[in-house]
Design a protein around this motif. Structure first.
Motif, short mmCIF file in Angstrom:
data_model
loop_
_atom_site.label_atom_id
_atom_site.label_comp_id
_atom_site.label_asym_id
_atom_site.label_seq_id
_atom_site.Cartn_x
_atom_site.Cartn_y
_atom_site.Cartn_z
N ALA A 629 -7.82 11.31 16.08
CA ALA A 629 -7.01 12.50 16.34
C ALA A 629 -5.70 12.07 16.99
N ARG A 630 -4.58 12.58 16.48
CA ARG A 630 -3.28 12.22 17.02
C ARG A 630 -2.34 13.42 16.90
N ASP A 631 -1.78 13.80 18.03
CA ASP A 631 -0.82 14.92 18.06
C ASP A 631 -1.42 16.17 17.43
N GLY A 632 -2.69 16.42 17.74
CA GLY A 632 -3.33 17.65 17.28
C GLY A 632 -3.77 17.62 15.82
N ARG A 633 -3.69 16.46 15.19
CA ARG A 633 -4.08 16.36 13.78
C ARG A 633 -4.90 15.10 13.56
N LEU A 634 -5.80 15.16 12.61
CA LEU A 634 -6.60 14.00 12.27
C LEU A 634 -5.79 13.06 11.38
N GLU A 635 -5.87 11.75 11.67
CA GLU A 635 -5.08 10.75 10.95
C GLU A 635 -5.98 9.59 10.56
N TRP A 636 -5.72 9.01 9.40
CA TRP A 636 -6.37 7.75 9.06
C TRP A 636 -5.37 6.61 9.22
N ALA A 637 -5.89 5.44 9.57
CA ALA A 637 -5.05 4.26 9.71
C ALA A 637 -5.74 3.08 9.04
N ALA A 638 -4.97 2.32 8.30
CA ALA A 638 -5.46 1.10 7.65
C ALA A 638 -4.74 -0.08 8.28
N VAL A 639 -5.46 -0.86 9.06
CA VAL A 639 -4.90 -2.01 9.76
C VAL A 639 -5.10 -3.23 8.86
N ASN A 640 -4.01 -3.88 8.51
CA ASN A 640 -4.07 -5.03 7.60
C ASN A 640 -3.49 -6.25 8.30
N GLN A 641 -4.36 -7.09 8.84
CA GLN A 641 -3.88 -8.30 9.52
C GLN A 641 -3.89 -9.51 8.60
N SER A 642 -4.29 -9.33 7.36
CA SER A 642 -4.22 -10.43 6.40
C SER A 642 -2.80 -10.58 5.88
N ALA A 643 -2.52 -11.70 5.22
CA ALA A 643 -1.18 -11.94 4.68
C ALA A 643 -0.96 -11.17 3.38
N GLN A 644 -2.05 -10.81 2.71
CA GLN A 644 -1.94 -10.13 1.42
C GLN A 644 -1.81 -8.62 1.62
N ASP A 645 -1.06 -7.98 0.73
CA ASP A 645 -0.95 -6.53 0.77
C ASP A 645 -2.31 -5.90 0.46
N TRP A 646 -2.56 -4.76 1.06
CA TRP A 646 -3.82 -4.02 0.84
C TRP A 646 -3.45 -2.74 0.10
N ARG A 647 -3.82 -2.71 -1.15
CA ARG A 647 -3.54 -1.54 -1.97
C ARG A 647 -4.82 -1.07 -2.64
N GLY A 648 -5.04 0.22 -2.62
CA GLY A 648 -6.24 0.76 -3.21
C GLY A 648 -6.30 2.26 -3.04
#
Length: 792
Positions: A629-648
């Motif tokens: 929950a952030r600023d009164g709204r639900l949010e998703w976050a995708a943390v990508n610490q790898s060197a490759q882009d994460w797409r899907g």
């Protein structure tokens, strides 16, 4: 050539009229246990039965024989790598010297002497109390007098450790015979210059003949160089073209290069020094920005979010820690996704075996100097001891590429400002001269290749509060002590160097430590193995915010406390990782334990992994999916610490606890390498009320969001099937099964599971691998499975 003769055998320990054999390296407690004089202080409440050991003086003795210099050797030295702590050394009644620092080595010229070697240890209590009497009181977090001498502070007890004040020859001892000259010290500076590996070796020598012409010859990576020794020293430089760069784990490989330096008289080798080095650069970015003052490690130009753990001595008797044990514990850390280990300041400078393993595994090392939670006097002889130990250990550890940061102390700058020390001291010395004077000067002189920070926490200067989350490193302990772990989400520190939540050790660990006791949260042995102030009270208050606290059901209490610890870790790490690059690291308190105890550790005192350990595998993976929950709204976050882009594609499902899908959407997920992608959850998918929750799935990763605490969720009675699988079990859910956990040690004391908590939706299944299970059967597997149940 210098000859070394180990002196590990033949020692006795003087104890009243008896003289039991003594192990060297070792300590008084382990020798007395081996002789049957004292019980194992880790069991039951026997810690209190052996408190007298730390109050006595002890003497180690052995015969040395004739040490007259032979034709081949002009000098014989007696070398102690570590003495714990205050001791008088004599040979055949002749005093050789007095020592007073556990963190240093010592060398005595015994040429031509012979007879019986005696090492008499003065009680650490007696020495500390004498120093306190001379210098006056200094405040500390604990009543024990650990700040008055240079000894492992946590041997005096801590809020996770027993009070077992040791004495003994805790590191190896040997005789060294040599002629003409020997290598006294090698200080290696290892850098990278435009792709070329550079090694500069500053060599100090000790001579018996001052006029002898000497040279040093060094080799590394197929490159060889020589230099003349001028008086007592010399410098040899080598450049290794196309040197392979050493990386932290997850960022690249860890190539290591053998370095050999020989001291030569003509072409005859007098002495040799060998180490391994790795080529890499390290910086600490502390530049101010719009959010405050940063604290970001930069290795080989790559900015890192540090996925860290705090390390305490793995045994309260550190002489028992073997190379294999170091390797096992650090491999556990690496397997959990850890890339940084902070060696905490209430312990020791660890042995070469620790740093060797970190070099090989790609684990970055943050090394505290040994000061913790106290005001330390700066008068002599303590000031001289501090500088001497710092000089020795900085040089000793410099070859290790894993070592990336020197830190002056643990919580002492914070304590001075916030814990009532400043008025109590009334101008007396308290350690500031070490952290802002002696130690940075020593590091700058000897090891300019690595950054130094004055303390943890530390905001960078007295212009800001030492524990200001917007500046430098931050320790988050208000949450554990007074608040709910959901409050981790209320701030974004620049670097969280300590935070944690307690849980009991594995069931089998408790059973071994408390033989015959009927286990209960408040049973005598369980309370004795809980050292934190109001520890069980904080555990139960923290649990009550999320679950109904079980009454009279120890097994249920044990499971829920371990679950709550994992949930707390997840609350903090998910939030802070999602705020990279503002937040640049989390260092969980703590990885390991030094005995069986209820504590913040992810791995208990018997080496068993708690659910928190397995949760770290998810939290510290290169890719992490989270809902918040952030600023009164639900949010998703995708943390990508790898060197490759994460797409899907991210699948979001609003569900009922009965398993019905109430709404669903597929959204694009695109997180560039080393970044975080985030977006709001469509409002129609936001769960409403206690019967609903949100599930997010992407490429095998899952995140869950329940809008109310578990105690308010009307979970169905969990139903699931259990079947044996090759090397494990398979569980198939018939209902929502929340936080299923197999406590593998209940199957067999030697059993280990390959995963921890898992939530299954109706119809889903999971296979849990189990090793060390000698007689698998479904009934015992079911009895070892725990999950969240409806609130009664």
């Amino acid at each position: 050539m210098l000859e070394a003769t180990p002196l590990g055998d033949g020692w006795i320990l003087r104890y009243e009229s008896d003289t039991p054999a003594a192990s060297v390296p070792g300590c008084v407690h382990t020798d007395l246990m081996a002789a049957g004089v004292i019980p194992d202080p880790f069991l039951g409440r026997d810690e209190t039965e052996v408190a007298w050991v730390g109050r006595r003086d002890w003497t180690y003795e052995r015969e040395l024989g004739d040490l007259s210099a032979s034709v081949a050797h002009e000098q014989t030295d007696l070398v102690f790598d570590g003495l714990d702590t205050v001791a008088e050394i004599s040979l055949d009644g002749r005093p050789l010297g007095t020592v007073r620092n556990m963190h240093r080595s010592y060398r005595f010229d015994v040429t031509g002497l012979s007879g019986r070697l005696s090492v008499r240890f003065v009680s650490a209590y007696a020495e500390a109390e004498a120093v306190r009497g001379r210098l006056g009181e200094r405040p500390a977090a604990y009543a024990e007098p650990y700040q008055y001498l240079r000894k492992m502070a946590c041997s005096f007890g801590w809020d996770w450790g027993p009070t077992l004040v040791t004495a003994g020859i805790w590191r190896p001892v040997r005789l060294e015979r040599w002629s003409t000259a020997r290598i006294a010290r090698v200080r290696p500076l290892v850098t990278v210059d435009e792709g070329v590996g550079v090694v500069e070796l500053a060599v100090d020598v000790e001579r018996t003949r001052g006029e002898a012409p000497l040279t040093v010859e060094a080799t590394v990576g197929g490159v060889r160089a020589r230099a003349t020794v001028d008086g007592s020293g010399g410098v040899v430089r080598l450049r290794v073209p196309d040197a392979e760069v050493w990386w932290p784990r997850g960022y690249g490989e860890q190539p290591l290069y053998d370095v050999e330096l020989r001291l030569l008289y003509g072409e005859d080798a007098l002495d040799v020094w060998r180490r391994r080095v790795g080529f890499r650069t390290v910086e600490l970015d502390r530049r101010p920005d719009a959010h405050g003052t940063g604290f970001t490690l930069v290795v080989n130009g790559e900015r890192l979010f540090a996925r860290g753990v705090n390390w305490i001595p793995d045994d309260v008797f550190p002489s028992r820690i073997t190379r294999a044990r170091y390797r096992e514990r650090l491999e556990q850390a690496a397997a959990a996704g850890v890339d940084l280990v902070r060696v905490w300041g209430g312990g020791i400078y660890e042995s070469e075996d620790f740093y060797d393993a970190c070099d090989e595994l790609g684990l970055l090392v943050w090394q505290d100097f040994p000061f913790a939670c106290a005001a330390y006097p700066e008068e002599q002889p303590l000031r001289g001891e501090v500088e001497a130990e710092a000089r020795e250990n900085v040089v000793r550890l410099m070859p290790h590429p894993s070592l990336v940061l020197w830190n002056g102390n643990n919580e002492n700058l914070w304590g001075f400002r916030d814990w009532g020390w400043e008025p109590a001291l009334a101008g007396d010395s308290w350690g500031e001269g070490y952290y802002l004077g002696v130690l940075p000067r020593v590091v700058a002189e000897l090891d300019p290749t690595r950054p130094y920070t004055a303390g943890s926490p530390w905001s960078g200067s007295w212009r800001h509060h030492p524990n200001d989350p917007a500046h430098g490193t931050h320790h988050s302990w208000e949450v554990w002590n007074r608040e709910d772990y959901a409050d981790y989400r209320l701030s974004v520190p620049r670097f969280v160097a300590e935070f944690g939540w307690q849980a009991p050790p594995a069931y089998t660990t408790l059973r071994r430590a408390l033989p015959g006791e009927e286990l209960a949260p408040d049973s005598p042995g369980v309370l004795h193995h809980q050292k934190a102030d109001d520890g069980n009270g904080k555990l139960e208050r923290g649990l009550a915010r999320h679950f109904a606290v079980p009454d009279g059901d120890f097994d249920r209490w044990h499971y829920l406390m371990q679950l709550n610890q994992a949930r707390a870790g997840a609350a903090g790490i998910e939030h802070w990782r999602a705020h990279w690059p503002v937040c640049a690291g989390t260092v969980v308190w703590q990885l390991n334990d030094c005995w069986p105890v209820t504590s913040w550790a992810a791995i208990d005192g018997d080496g068993r992994e708690k659910p928190l350990y397995h949760e770290l595998k998810r939290l510290y993976a290169d890719r992490l999916l989270t809902l918040r929950a952030r600023d009164g709204r639900l949010e998703w976050a995708a943390v990508n610490q790898s060197a490759q882009d994460w797409r899907g594609t991210l699948i979001l499902r609003r569900m009922s606890v009965e398993g019905e899908v109430l709404g669903q959407a597929a959204v694009e997920l695109a997180a560039v390498g080393r970044t975080v992608a985030r977006a709001g959850v469509p409002r129609e998918l936001t769960p409403v009320g206690p019967k609903e929750f949100l599930v997010a799935d992407a490429e095998g990763l899952r995140a869950l969001h329940f809008p109310v605490p578990d105690r308010d969720v009307p979970y169905p009675a969990p139903r699931f099937d259990v079947a044996l699988a090759p090397d494990g079990i398979t569980v198939t859910a018939r209902t929502l099964v929340r936080d299923l956990l197999l406590q593998a040690d209940r199957l067999d004391p030697g059993a280990r599971a390959d995963r921890g908590l898992v939530t299954l939706l109706p119809g889903e299944e999971v296979t849990i691998g189990v090793s060390g299970w000698r007689t698998p059967d479904v009934r015992s597997a079911r009895s070892a499975l725990y999950c969240v149940e409806p609130t009664r």
